[in-house]
Design a protein around this motif. Structure first.
Motif, PDB file in Angstrom:
ATOM      1  N   LEU A  21       0.832  -1.202   0.000  1.00 19.83           N
ATOM      2  CA  LEU A  21       0.000   0.000   0.000  1.00 19.83           C
ATOM      3  C   LEU A  21       0.864   1.249   0.000  1.00 19.83           C
ATOM      4  CD1 LEU A  21      -2.808   1.285   0.137  1.00 19.83           C
ATOM      5  CD2 LEU A  21      -2.663   1.128   2.637  1.00 19.83           C
ATOM      6  N   PHE A  22       1.934   1.245   0.789  1.00 14.61           N
ATOM      7  CA  PHE A  22       2.867   2.371   0.819  1.00 14.61           C
ATOM      8  C   PHE A  22       3.405   2.652  -0.583  1.00 14.61           C
ATOM      9  CE2 PHE A  22       7.260   3.896   1.159  1.00 14.61           C
ATOM     10  CZ  PHE A  22       7.117   5.006   1.980  1.00 14.61           C
ATOM     11  N   ASN A  23       3.879   1.608  -1.254  1.00  8.46           N
ATOM     12  CA  ASN A  23       4.418   1.775  -2.607  1.00  8.46           C
ATOM     13  C   ASN A  23       3.354   2.280  -3.571  1.00  8.46           C
ATOM     14  OD1 ASN A  23       6.970   0.894  -1.860  1.00  8.46           O
ATOM     15  ND2 ASN A  23       6.531  -1.245  -2.334  1.00  8.46           N
ATOM     16  N   ASN A 121      -7.600  -4.248   3.202  1.00  8.93           N
ATOM     17  CA  ASN A 121      -6.836  -4.586   1.997  1.00  8.93           C
ATOM     18  C   ASN A 121      -7.266  -5.938   1.422  1.00  8.93           C
ATOM     19  OD1 ASN A 121      -4.874  -4.135   0.033  1.00  8.93           O
ATOM     20  ND2 ASN A 121      -3.263  -5.135   1.223  1.00  8.93           N
ATOM     21  N   LYS A 122      -6.857  -6.150   0.170  1.00  8.38           N
ATOM     22  CA  LYS A 122      -7.103  -7.382  -0.581  1.00  8.38           C
ATOM     23  C   LYS A 122      -8.585  -7.542  -0.941  1.00  8.38           C
ATOM     24  CE  LYS A 122      -3.146  -9.410   1.796  1.00  8.38           C
ATOM     25  NZ  LYS A 122      -2.566 -10.532   2.565  1.00  8.38           N
ATOM     26  N   ILE A 123      -9.287  -6.399  -1.058  1.00 11.79           N
ATOM     27  CA  ILE A 123     -10.646  -6.400  -1.610  1.00 11.79           C
ATOM     28  C   ILE A 123     -10.482  -6.168  -3.110  1.00 11.79           C
ATOM     29  CG2 ILE A 123     -12.963  -5.380  -1.468  1.00 11.79           C
ATOM     30  CD1 ILE A 123     -12.059  -6.768   1.075  1.00 11.79           C
ATOM     31  N   ASP A 124     -10.120  -7.231  -3.819  1.00  9.65           N
ATOM     32  CA  ASP A 124      -9.685  -7.112  -5.209  1.00  9.65           C
ATOM     33  C   ASP A 124     -10.835  -6.903  -6.187  1.00  9.65           C
ATOM     34  OD1 ASP A 124      -7.171  -7.555  -4.190  1.00  9.65           O
ATOM     35  OD2 ASP A 124      -7.150  -9.690  -4.690  1.00  9.65           O
ATOM     36  N   GLU A 125     -12.029  -7.365  -5.850  1.00  8.65           N
ATOM     37  CA  GLU A 125     -13.167  -7.289  -6.769  1.00  8.65           C
ATOM     38  C   GLU A 125     -14.427  -6.917  -5.983  1.00  8.65           C
ATOM     39  OE1 GLU A 125     -13.607 -10.810  -9.160  1.00  8.65           O
ATOM     40  OE2 GLU A 125     -11.489 -11.316  -8.910  1.00  8.65           O
ATOM     41  N   PRO A 126     -15.469  -6.424  -6.692  1.00  5.33           N
ATOM     42  CA  PRO A 126     -16.724  -6.078  -6.000  1.00  5.33           C
ATOM     43  C   PRO A 126     -17.317  -7.249  -5.214  1.00  5.33           C
ATOM     44  CG  PRO A 126     -16.703  -5.160  -8.204  1.00  5.33           C
ATOM     45  CD  PRO A 126     -15.483  -6.018  -8.104  1.00  5.33           C
ATOM     46  N   MET A 127     -17.070  -8.462  -5.671  1.00  3.19           N
ATOM     47  CA  MET A 127     -17.631  -9.616  -4.974  1.00  3.19           C
ATOM     48  C   MET A 127     -17.059  -9.785  -3.561  1.00  3.19           C
ATOM     49  SD  MET A 127     -15.636 -12.726  -6.958  1.00  3.19           S
ATOM     50  CE  MET A 127     -16.204 -13.969  -5.814  1.00  3.19           C
ATOM     51  N   HIS A 128     -15.919  -9.105  -3.296  1.00  2.00           N
ATOM     52  CA  HIS A 128     -15.300  -9.193  -1.976  1.00  2.00           C
ATOM     53  C   HIS A 128     -15.799  -8.121  -1.014  1.00  2.00           C
ATOM     54  CE1 HIS A 128     -11.735 -11.058  -4.366  1.00  2.00           C
ATOM     55  NE2 HIS A 128     -12.559 -12.011  -3.947  1.00  2.00           N
ATOM     56  N   GLU A 129     -16.660  -7.211  -1.482  1.00  4.12           N
ATOM     57  CA  GLU A 129     -17.101  -6.093  -0.649  1.00  4.12           C
ATOM     58  C   GLU A 129     -17.727  -6.525   0.675  1.00  4.12           C
ATOM     59  OE1 GLU A 129     -16.680  -2.901  -0.974  1.00  4.12           O
ATOM     60  OE2 GLU A 129     -15.765  -2.837  -2.957  1.00  4.12           O
ATOM     61  N   PRO A 130     -18.502  -7.631   0.734  1.00  7.39           N
ATOM     62  CA  PRO A 130     -19.078  -8.025   2.032  1.00  7.39           C
ATOM     63  C   PRO A 130     -18.030  -8.262   3.123  1.00  7.39           C
ATOM     64  CG  PRO A 130     -20.186  -9.173   0.251  1.00  7.39           C
ATOM     65  CD  PRO A 130     -19.022  -8.469  -0.366  1.00  7.39           C
ATOM     66  N   GLU A 149      -2.531  -4.138  -4.283  1.00 10.33           N
ATOM     67  CA  GLU A 149      -1.878  -4.822  -5.402  1.00 10.33           C
ATOM     68  C   GLU A 149      -2.507  -4.459  -6.733  1.00 10.33           C
ATOM     69  OE1 GLU A 149      -0.624  -9.338  -6.803  1.00 10.33           O
ATOM     70  OE2 GLU A 149      -1.594  -9.001  -4.866  1.00 10.33           O
ATOM     71  N   HIS A 150      -3.836  -4.298  -6.764  1.00 11.04           N
ATOM     72  CA  HIS A 150      -4.543  -4.053  -8.021  1.00 11.04           C
ATOM     73  C   HIS A 150      -5.024  -2.608  -8.169  1.00 11.04           C
ATOM     74  CE1 HIS A 150      -4.453  -8.326  -8.908  1.00 11.04           C
ATOM     75  NE2 HIS A 150      -4.928  -8.582  -7.700  1.00 11.04           N
ATOM     76  N   ASN A 151      -4.575  -1.729  -7.262  1.00 11.76           N
ATOM     77  CA  ASN A 151      -4.879  -0.299  -7.357  1.00 11.76           C
ATOM     78  C   ASN A 151      -6.381  -0.016  -7.277  1.00 11.76           C
ATOM     79  OD1 ASN A 151      -4.076   2.387  -7.518  1.00 11.76           O
ATOM     80  ND2 ASN A 151      -4.250   2.454  -9.747  1.00 11.76           N
ATOM     81  N   ARG A 152      -7.092  -0.769  -6.492  1.00 14.41           N
ATOM     82  CA  ARG A 152      -8.548  -0.598  -6.393  1.00 14.41           C
ATOM     83  C   ARG A 152      -8.885   0.320  -5.212  1.00 14.41           C
ATOM     84  NH1 ARG A 152     -13.234  -3.282  -4.310  1.00 14.41           N
ATOM     85  NH2 ARG A 152     -14.953  -3.054  -5.780  1.00 14.41           N
ATOM     86  N   LEU A 157      -9.221   6.273  -0.915  1.00 16.55           N
ATOM     87  CA  LEU A 157      -8.449   6.318   0.320  1.00 16.55           C
ATOM     88  C   LEU A 157      -7.695   7.641   0.443  1.00 16.55           C
ATOM     89  CD1 LEU A 157      -7.303   4.969   2.870  1.00 16.55           C
ATOM     90  CD2 LEU A 157      -5.554   3.897   1.409  1.00 16.55           C
ATOM     91  N   LEU A 158      -7.069   8.077  -0.642  1.00 13.49           N
ATOM     92  CA  LEU A 158      -6.334   9.344  -0.618  1.00 13.49           C
ATOM     93  C   LEU A 158      -7.265  10.523  -0.384  1.00 13.49           C
ATOM     94  CD1 LEU A 158      -3.791   8.674  -3.497  1.00 13.49           C
ATOM     95  CD2 LEU A 158      -3.199   9.171  -1.115  1.00 13.49           C
ATOM     96  N   ASP A 159      -8.449  10.489  -0.986  1.00 10.42           N
ATOM     97  CA  ASP A 159      -9.428  11.559  -0.757  1.00 10.42           C
ATOM     98  C   ASP A 159      -9.761  11.661   0.724  1.00 10.42           C
ATOM     99  OD1 ASP A 159      -9.580  12.266  -3.418  1.00 10.42           O
ATOM    100  OD2 ASP A 159     -11.395  11.101  -3.828  1.00 10.42           O
ATOM    101  N   LYS A 160      -9.944  10.527   1.367  1.00 12.19           N
ATOM    102  CA  LYS A 160     -10.280  10.531   2.783  1.00 12.19           C
ATOM    103  C   LYS A 160      -9.115  11.045   3.623  1.00 12.19           C
ATOM    104  CE  LYS A 160     -13.549   9.538   4.362  1.00 12.19           C
ATOM    105  NZ  LYS A 160     -14.681  10.369   4.847  1.00 12.19           N
TER     106      LYS A 160
END
Length: 443
Positions: A21-23, A121-130, A149-152, A157-160
């Motif tokens: 995330l830092f990178n 972290n690691k919420i790579d797709e909308p299906m992981h939102e729950p 990892e996937h820039n999602r 996050l930066l806005d917040k």
């Protein structure tokens, strides 16, 4: 108006993706990323700009369990990061769910009274939102699902983050106050110098709050001129970790340098120039600030050995050759030797920092360079040709050279040109910016 200098720390247990995330947030690969828990032991930091605001982002080691061998070491470093920060990004692993250690970290963060944003972290797709819902049990209002990892959802996050960062410093710039940051390694006497400078019966105008966790800035008048002293001392002696203290002294130095016009680099006569001193000087140069070197504790030198003092000054100049022959003041905060000379020398550097040289004088310099220097070539008989030069900016002084081919300019020649400009413009202690531009051929 000064740029803000907030600190945002990334906190979380090991192997949740903090370094990734830092990178992602800094858009560079700085942190070591590995699947082995606990790879990141020290903190890294970088400046991030988003939506017109800037902040320093600090990466920390993974929060350890009590039975881990580095529990005390890493734990103290993380405590220091929380202490310095104004906003915390608390990273948890959405795939693993919330573990007991996450709840323990959450309790520590609540006691810190900082703004906390939970990055699942690691919420790579909308299906992981729950998977987000479990994170609300940590008790924080701001919970954002991301994939480092996937820039999602990284922009969200930066806005917040920047919504909790002030866009302005806490004081208004009047254009007539010379801002001096007092920087250097721990224990070289920065706070003693600061206290001595403001402790005299001078016209103290006001005490102005600095950034969230900075010491107080003090504005004073000396011989009719206004100065704002920015102190970077004040690291509590709570931590005995040498590396930890050096890391945050460097971070504080960079934040103070951002807000200053002239940097007072304090050295200790008993240790002189170290790699960290060079790093601080390099940061000041990179940021385009004027530089004055103060060698403190001069009273510790044995009397009657003037050559020893001369050799010390020569050694400092040799070690810091890249800061354009910056003025050196030999001082003692204890005896107040030459202490108030600091104001006059910094004022002179500030004036040079804003100096403009006429185009005619600049072109005279070019004629001299062409007459006495062998100009760079491509090795095939084609030499650099300088047509003319003009100054395009001040603070720091910046110059644009029009040439036949800028690709012929090498670093040694550019350094020689900068040295000539330093001599002609009396730019001692002032960074010089040099740009090269091809002159278009006339049809």
């Amino acid at each position: 108006m000064e740029r803000n200098t907030n600190v945002v720390a990334i906190i979380g247990r090991a192997n949740v993706g903090k370094s990734t995330l830092f990178n992602r947030l800094i858009q560079k690969r700085m942190a070591i990323v590995d699947d082995i828990p606990g790879v990141t032991r020290d903190r890294l930091y970088a400046q991030v700009e988003w939506a017109g605001k800037s902040f320093y982002l600090v990466d920390t080691g993974g929060f350890p369990n009590e039975d881990e061998p580095l529990f005390d070491l890493v734990g103290k470093q993380i405590d220091r990061a929380i202490e310095e920060a104004s906003v915390i990004i608390f990273v948890v692993d959405g795939r693993e769910g919330i573990l007991p250690l996450d709840f323990r970290i959450a309790e520590i963060l609540r006691r810190s009274n900082r703004r906390v944003i939970v990055a699942v972290n690691k919420i790579d797709e909308p299906m992981h939102e729950p998977l987000l819902y479990e994170a609300f049990a940590l008790g924080f209002e701001d919970v954002i699902g991301v994939s480092a990892e996937h820039n999602r959802n990284i922009p969200d996050l930066l806005d917040k983050v920047v919504s909790y960062i002030d866009s302005e410093d806490s004081f208004q710039e009047d254009g007539k106050t010379i801002k001096i940051s007092i920087v250097g390694r721990p224990n070289v006497g920065k706070s003693s110098i600061f206290n001595s400078l403001i402790g005299e019966e001078r016209a103290i105008v006001s005490n102005l709050p600095g950034t969230t966790r900075d010491p107080i800035d003090t504005e004073i008048t000396f011989e009719g001129k206004k100065y704002l002293l920015i102190d970077t001392a004040g690291l509590r002696k709570k931590s005995r970790l040498k590396d930890d203290i050096e890391f945050y002294s460097l971070l504080r130095a960079e934040r103070a340098i951002d807000r200053s016009d002239v940097v007072l680099l304090v050295l200790d006569v008993t240790e002189l120039v170290t790699d960290q001193d060079k790093r601080i000087a390099g940061i000041a140069l990179e940021k385009g600030k004027g530089i004055v070197v103060a060698i403190n504790k001069w009273d510790l030198l044995p009397e009657g050995q003037p050559k020893l003092g001369d050799n010390i000054i020569k050694d400092v100049k040799d070690q810091l050759y890249f800061i354009n022959d910056a003025p050196i003041v030999t001082i003692s905060a204890l005896s107040k030797r030459n202490l108030f000379k600091i104001f006059n020398v910094c004022g002179e550097v500030y004036a040079r920092w804003q100096t403009r040289i006429s185009t005619s004088n600049l072109n005279n310099i070019i004629r001299d360079i062409i007459s006495f220097q062998r100009l760079p070539s491509d090795g095939k008989g084609r030499f650099l040709n300088i047509f003319y030069v003009t100054q395009v900016g001040t603070a720091p002084p910046s110059f644009l050279f029009f040439v036949n081919d800028k690709n012929l300019v090498d670093k040694p020649f550019e350094r020689k040109v900068i040295n000539e400009l330093v001599k002609v413009g009396d730019f001692k202690g002032v960074p010089i910016r040099v740009f090269w531009k091809n002159r278009r051929k006339l049809a």
